[in-house]
Every structure is written in C-alpha cells, then in structure tokens.
Design an enzyme around this catalytic site. Structure first.
Site, PDB file in Angstrom:
ATOM      1  CD  GLU A 130      -2.465  -1.225   2.777  1.00 27.57           C
ATOM      2  OE1 GLU A 130      -2.286  -0.308   3.604  1.00 27.57           O
ATOM      3  OE2 GLU A 130      -3.195  -2.204   2.993  1.00 27.57           O
ATOM      4  CE  LYS A 132       4.042   5.660   7.029  1.00 32.61           C
ATOM      5  NZ  LYS A 132       3.941   7.112   7.138  1.00 32.61           N
ATOM      6  CG  ASP A 134       3.362  12.535   4.527  1.00 30.40           C
ATOM      7  OD1 ASP A 134       3.201  12.177   5.711  1.00 30.40           O
ATOM      8  OD2 ASP A 134       4.259  13.299   4.163  1.00 30.40           O
ATOM      9  CE1 TYR A 246      -4.164   2.926   7.971  1.00 25.99           C
ATOM     10  CE2 TYR A 246      -4.055   4.612   6.281  1.00 25.99           C
ATOM     11  CZ  TYR A 246      -3.905   4.225   7.602  1.00 25.99           C
ATOM     12  OH  TYR A 246      -3.498   5.131   8.521  1.00 25.99           O
ATOM     13  CE  LYS A 335       8.247   7.048   7.136  1.00 30.60           C
ATOM     14  NZ  LYS A 335       8.840   8.181   7.739  1.00 30.60           N
ATOM     15  CB  CYS A 429      22.659  44.775 -12.933  1.00 29.60           C
ATOM     16  SG  CYS A 429      23.097  43.193 -13.680  1.00 29.60           S
ATOM     17  CB  CYS A 432      25.781  45.077 -16.729  1.00 34.83           C
ATOM     18  SG  CYS A 432      24.088  45.586 -16.392  1.00 34.83           S
ATOM     19  CB  CYS A 447      19.481  43.838 -14.813  1.00 31.64           C
ATOM     20  SG  CYS A 447      20.628  44.665 -15.921  1.00 31.64           S
ATOM     21  CB  CYS A 453      22.999  43.145 -18.720  1.00 30.89           C
ATOM     22  SG  CYS A 453      23.287  42.034 -17.339  1.00 30.89           S
TER      23      CYS A 453
HETATM   24  C1  9MJ Z   1      -0.783   4.841   5.316  1.00 32.89           C
HETATM   25  N1  9MJ Z   1      -0.375   5.865   6.048  1.00 32.89           N
HETATM   26  O1  9MJ Z   1      -0.997   4.984   4.123  1.00 32.89           O
HETATM   27  C2  9MJ Z   1      -1.188   2.127   7.500  1.00 32.89           C
HETATM   28  N2  9MJ Z   1      -0.986   3.591   5.984  1.00 32.89           N
HETATM   29  O2  9MJ Z   1      -1.595   0.248   8.949  1.00 32.89           O
HETATM   30  C3  9MJ Z   1      -1.341   2.418   5.395  1.00 32.89           C
HETATM   31  N3  9MJ Z   1      -0.879   3.389   7.294  1.00 32.89           N
HETATM   32  C4  9MJ Z   1      -1.225   1.503   8.794  1.00 32.89           C
HETATM   33  N4  9MJ Z   1      -1.468   1.507   6.345  1.00 32.89           N
HETATM   34  C5  9MJ Z   1      -1.522  -0.045  10.276  1.00 32.89           C
HETATM   35  N5  9MJ Z   1      -1.539   2.245   4.075  1.00 32.89           N
HETATM   36  C6  9MJ Z   1      -1.110   1.071  10.944  1.00 32.89           C
HETATM   37  C7  9MJ Z   1      -0.922   2.075   9.986  1.00 32.89           C
END
Ligand code: 9MJ
Length: 695
Positions: A130, A132, A134, A246, A335, A429, A432, A447, A453
C-alpha cells in the site's frame, strides 16, 4: 506543556557525545517532546520529518543500549501525539497503531526474515502493498451502517473526536452501502485510514491563501492536519480533503475474511475509496519491485506518499505475529528518501536571467535530500524572501520533490544565530552595474541594462542554442559563457561568424571540436518555425506557445506584424503574453537581430495552413487520458490529440467520448466503465495517432 518559544538555540541538535548516556537520553526526550507538540498539536513542525526520525532512532538506540534508563513516559513509547484540548477525547476500543520503518533494502530484508522466523515458515510470504499516504490517521465508527464517530489517532489509545469535521469529507460515507453478496451491514465497523489533501488541491489552496495574504501551509500533510483541526466545520468543508481506507478496528463477528486484501475489497463494497495502487505480491523481490516502481512514479501520483506499507496478507499470520509496544510485527513502512531536510543557509547570491530578472539563489551547506545532494536553492523573488523571513546564517528546511528545483520551505526560527544577516537586494545589477527596477505589481526585480548586460546576453545565447530551440550540438552553457567572456560572441549573429582558429584556441577545445561546433552551427540553420520563434526568447513564450503561434499564423512576418487582438485569438495566448510579443517586435534592435539572423540563412519548411477547427478529424470529441503511458509522454499525447481537434479533459463525465486508459488506471477507468463510455488502451491511442499521421 512544553513550548519551543524561547528554547535554546541547540534544541533539535543531535545528542552530544561528551554527555553521559543519561544526559543524552534526557536531551533527546526533551527535544522529541517539543517537536511532537509542534507537529501534532500546533501543526507547525520546525524540523523536517527525516530529522525527527533520526532523533527518535538515536533515542531508541541509546535506550536499547541502556535498558536501565528506559522510562514509560519516553517519547519512544508513544505512538502519536497528545490530543488537542479543544476537541473532546475518546478512547479507541482497539488501539490505533503506528508502523515501524525501514530505510533501506537491508532493513526491509531483516523485517521479512523476522516474519519468517517467527512464523517458522520457509515459503515466501504474501504481502499486501500500500502506498503510505502522508496524511492524518483516522478511525471512523459505524453502527448499523451509520457513521457515529470519527477520531484522530492521538496517542494511539486516546484521540480527538472530530466527527463533525470528518463528516464534511466527500469520500467518507455517512451511511454504508450493502453492496456485497450478503447485502447485510455489520452491527459495528470501525474503518481506519488516512485523510490527505491531494497535491492539486493543496497547491490551489496555498495559491489562494498567498493571494489573500494569509498563512500558507508548508506541505499537504500540514494542510490536511490544519483543515481537520478547525473548530468550525464549515471551514473544513471547503478544504479539498480525501479519505482512503486501509484497515479496520473493532468489527462485529463474522466480518473478517481470511486476507487483508479481502478486508479492503469489503470496505470498497461498503462505499470506501481505496488507494488505486494497491497490490498483493509474493516475497521480498515482489515487494522491492513494487517499491521501486512506485518510487519512480511517486511524483506523478495525485497525492503525496512517503513510502510503501507492506502487510502480511494472511490475517491468521497477522494474529500469530502480534504486536510490539507501538507497532505490529506484521507490517513495515519502507520509507522513500526524505524530500525535506535541514541545512545551513550560508549566503544568498543574485543571478541575472535572460529577461533581466534578478533571482536570489540560496547557497547551502550541501545536504542529501530527495535522492541528490543539494547545495543551491532558489528563493524566487523579494516577496518570497519576505514571506519566509529568511536571513543569511539561518537553518532552513529544504525540499526537493521530483524534478522540481530545490525550494526553501521554512526557517527554523529557534536556530537563528545572533549574527544572522538580512537578505538585501542589490540596487545595481551585480553583472553590469545598471540600475535595477521593480515594476509596479511585480514581485521580480530586473536589471535595466538589456543587451548591455553580459548576463542577459549570455542567457539569451544559451537559450537560442538550447536543445528545444536551435539545438546547436556542442554549444553548452559553459562554452557560451567562455565565448562571451572572451569577447568572441556579443550577439546571436556573431555565433555564425566564429572562426576555427579562435574557437580552437579556447580551453579544452582543439581544431576538431572547433570545426564540429562550426558545422553544428551551420546545421542548426535548418530549423522549424516553432523552434525559431521559441529561440528568440520572447518573455512568456515557451515551446507550446511558440508552436501555437506558428500553427496559427503560418509565417514569421504575420507574427511580427500581429496586433494584440489578433494574438489573443491564438490558443494559450492571454493578454500578458500578447503584450510581451507585441513589445518584443516593437524594439528596433530585436527587428535588426531578426533580419540579421534571416540574412545568415536560417530557414524552415513552410507550414501548411491548418484546416478550420471544425474540419479536424477529432473535432467535437472529448477524450480523457488516465493511467501511465509507456511509449509516449502524456503531454505529447495530449498535444497530438489536440492538434487533431479533440478536447482533452481531466475528468470523466457523460459527455466524454473516449477514455484512454494506460497502465494502472484507477477511478477514471472505473467511472468510464460505469457510464458505459468507450475505453481504449495505449495501443489504441497509438493506432489512432498513426491513423491521422501523428506518429
Ligand atoms: C498509510 N499511512 O498509508 C497504515 N498507511 O496500517 C497504510 N498506514 C497503517 N497503512 C496499520 N496504508 C497502521 C498504519
């Protein structure tokens, strides 16, 4: 409550090895607590995530080496943040977990090894992959199919009740739909997932905020957090938030299938959005292939991700593996390289561009970020310097995402030294010495020297010779600088009068490379009208506009004499561009240069007049491009379709005639299928373009 204001300048510094382990641990805990508070409670982090991760890892390492110094209230023992006091607290019926991280293939391999050993399995493990997201983790509780509560993760045990705000998010069902075979809804279902702000929505929000003189968010995660923490849910409702499911928390008996991927499919059946990139793979190699593939496509995704989450797909294995204090043993977040890092701003220098624009460029202590070492970042203009409040000597957060030029996103205020200096724009400038000027309503200082220049001349010549312009083989930026500095080239036409003996005398040149350059210059004279228009370096006239101008007017004389009104008829040309074009062709020295270039023999094949729009083969057709194309760049495909008269739209509706679905196409493809719209793949697109002579 820990607060950062007034804290010592050495806060958020790594542990000092001259201190005892106890002192180092204490210092790290204090710093991490402060950063936690800033990040989770104030939505105003002062250090990049990667720096936080390093401090946390250092603390974990020290605590592991000195178990006698462990403490139940150490930040290493907690999952998230303390809840915000403005919202009432709720206790999660099943704790919300965080994830352990891996930062390289070795760490990922060790995770897989641990899983196999614990399970006593020799066979390769099946993993659900999956992206991740943010964003902000949420738990949403449904009873008899109705949304009754939504809460943040908080510290994993206790979160904040943000039900009203979550209800404003379009992709969160307020009532579940019973789409699966049983047609029944579970008595209780807690859905867990991430709220995030897609990149496009984030950019739009920040642009509007900047224009209104309001605070801009440093990244989509903070924008999502800030939007969810609004006390007035009408504000949240206006923010472009999305929710992706998820996992699940508490569920009624009989809900759980055998595999995690099936849980997600059930959630989809109940009305939840799933990440379009989900996939089940086998073994380490399957995981690493997925990690690399998505890593390469990361910048093209509509949402920010900071890694990949791998979860053992069999739920019985998940149960057997269980948890350690803060995270499941059956999952890991691998990561991607951090896109934000902290470094020192050593100086600010000013570069003069082709149009005289003076750009402040930050000289940085080199830092590894987004996969490369960065030592310069653009500060754009005076407004940006003012917005950041940045001074020379500051510690700054640098961000590098994709191919974008590195940016400074914020200043770490508490690390400012006493001798930090203001960034002062030069009155003259730097190249020049001509006066600089800032036109009313413009953020850019320029400038006023024009072709006097040397910097502007150099940039103009570099642009003229560049790959997308006349494409002079072997005439790179460095050589242009030398030619101008040596006085061999002062204007574009001088290029065509270069002599072999002059060029071969230059550093790292010889008779052969000099002759090659001269040959390349001769060859470049055979060009196309769009390239030639682009090569002139008219302000705001990029490749696409140059092409549109050429197709519309078919010859240079017509463009040269066009009025602003006539230019406005060209697709993509607005009043500002039209004004720049007319201004360019009004300058006698530009017209002289143009005539001189033509006298040198620059020429191009004639352009045939385009048939009227309604006679083009795809006139009146609305097409949608989605998914990944392997053989064509998406922009090229779009341009070719538009040249055939099609309208290329970003979303599928009843009015769409055809959807071209590349690899891993997601929701747009689903929608097209639901609406019964014709769908083709990349092969179909190639055939269509071939049929109309576009390939
Ligand atoms: C994110 N942040 O996309 C989990 N997460 O599963 C996905 N976080 C997660 N899974 C268990 N795709 C704890 C956190």
């Amino acid at each position: 409550m820990p607060l950062l204001s007034g804290s010592s300048p050495e806060s958020s510094s790594a542990a000092n090895s001259e201190q005892t382990p106890a002192q180092q641990i204490e210092s790290l805990r204090q710093q991490l607590n402060e950063h936690n508070y800033r990040y989770y409670v104030q939505d105003a982090p002062s250090i990049p995530d990667a720096e936080y991760d390093r401090l946390m890892r250092q603390l974990q390492g020290l605590e592991e080496a000195h178990p006698e110094l462990q403490s139940p209230d150490s930040p290493s023992q907690r999952v998230g943040a303390m809840p915000l006091s403005a919202f009432s607290q709720i206790t999660h019926s099943i704790p919300m977990l965080s994830l352990d991280n891996a930062f390289d293939d070795d760490e990922f391999n060790r995770f897989n090894q641990r899983v196999k050993e614990r399970l006593g399995m020799d066979d390769e493990i099946e993993y659900a992959c999956e992206p991740k997201l943010d964003g902000i983790a949420l738990s949403i509780r449904y009873e008899k199919g109705l949304l009754v509560q939504a809460a943040t993760r908080g510290d994993g045990t206790t979160g904040e009740d943000i039900t009203q705000n979550v209800k404003t998010i379009g992709s969160v069902p307020l009532r579940l739909t019973a789409n699966d075979a049983s047609g029944e809804l579970p008595e209780v279902l807690e859905v867990r997932g991430e709220v995030y702000m897609p990149k496009a929505g984030f950019e739009k929000l920040n642009k509007a905020a900047a224009e209104a003189g309001e605070k801009v968010f440093v990244n989509p995660r903070n924008a999502a957090a800030g939007s969810l923490r609004q006390l007035d849910s009408r504000i949240t409702a206006k923010r472009p938030l999305e929710f992706c499911a998820y996992s699940v928390g508490e569920v009624s008996d009989g809900f759980m299938p055998e595999h995690h991927s099936e849980v997600l499919q059930k959630l989809s059946g109940l009305g939840f959005r799933l990440n379009p990139e989900l996939k089940v793979v086998t073994g380490v190699q399957g995981c690493l292939d997925y990690y690399r593939d998505l890593g390469e496509r990361r910048d093209q995704l509509a949402f920010e991700i900071d890694g990949i989450v791998f979860k053992t797909n069999r739920l019985d294995l998940q149960a057997e593996l269980g948890f350690v204090s803060r995270a499941p043993r059956w999952a890991i977040a691998y990561k991607f390289p951090a896109q934000e890092e902290m470094t020192l701003l050593k100086d600010v220098e000013f570069q003069v561009g082709r149009t005289g624009a003076i750009t402040p460029v930050a000289r940085l202590e080199p830092v590894y970020v987004g996969g490369v070492t960065v030592s310069n970042a653009t500060l754009h203009n005076a407004d940006e310097v003012a917005r950041l409040g940045v001074k020379i000597g500051d510690t700054v957060i640098v961000r590098r995402a994709g191919d974008v030029i590195p940016q400074i996103v914020s200043v770490v205020a508490e690390k400012r030294p006493d001798d930090a200096r203001d960034v002062l724009f030069p009155a003259a400038c730097p190249v020049c010495g001509s006066e600089t000027e800032r036109a009313e309503g413009e953020a850019v200082v320029r400038c006023s020297g024009g072709l006097v220049c040397a910097a502007q001349r150099k940039e103009g010549i570099k642009h003229f010779a560049a790959r997308k312009a006349l494409d002079v083989d072997g005439l790179g930026d460095k050589l242009v600088e030398i030619l101008v500095d040596q006085g061999l080239v002062n204007s574009l036409t001088d290029l065509f009068h270069l002599k072999v003996e002059d060029v071969s005398a230059l550093e790292r040149m010889g008779p052969k490379s000099a002759q090659n350059l001269l040959d390349a210059l001769q060859k470049a004279k055979q060009t196309t009208l769009p390239r030639f228009i682009y090569s002139l370096g008219i302000r705001e006239v990029g490749e696409v506009t140059a092409k549109q101008l050429a197709l519309h007017f078919c010859d240079l004389a017509a463009i040269r004499n066009a009025t602003e009104e006539q230019l406005l008829e060209v697709p993509d040309v607005g009043p500002i561009v039209a004004h720049h074009i007319v201004t360019f062709f009004r300058q006698p020295h530009n017209l002289e240069t143009l005539d001189a270039l033509l006298a040198e023999g620059i020429e191009w094949p004639a352009i045939e007049a385009r048939p009227p729009a309604e006679e083009l083969p795809l006139a009146g057709q609305t097409l949608v491009l989605t998914g990944t194309l392997n053989q064509l760049k998406r922009n090229d495909a779009k341009a070719a379709l538009e040249e055939l008269g099609a309208k290329v739209s970003g979303s599928v509706s009843k009015k769409t005639h055809l959807v071209i679905a590349g690899e891993a196409a997601g929701s747009k493809l689903t929608k097209a299928q639901e609406l019964g719209i014709e769908v083709t793949d990349e092969e179909g697109l190639l055939a269509l373009l071939r049929e109309h002579g576009k390939l």
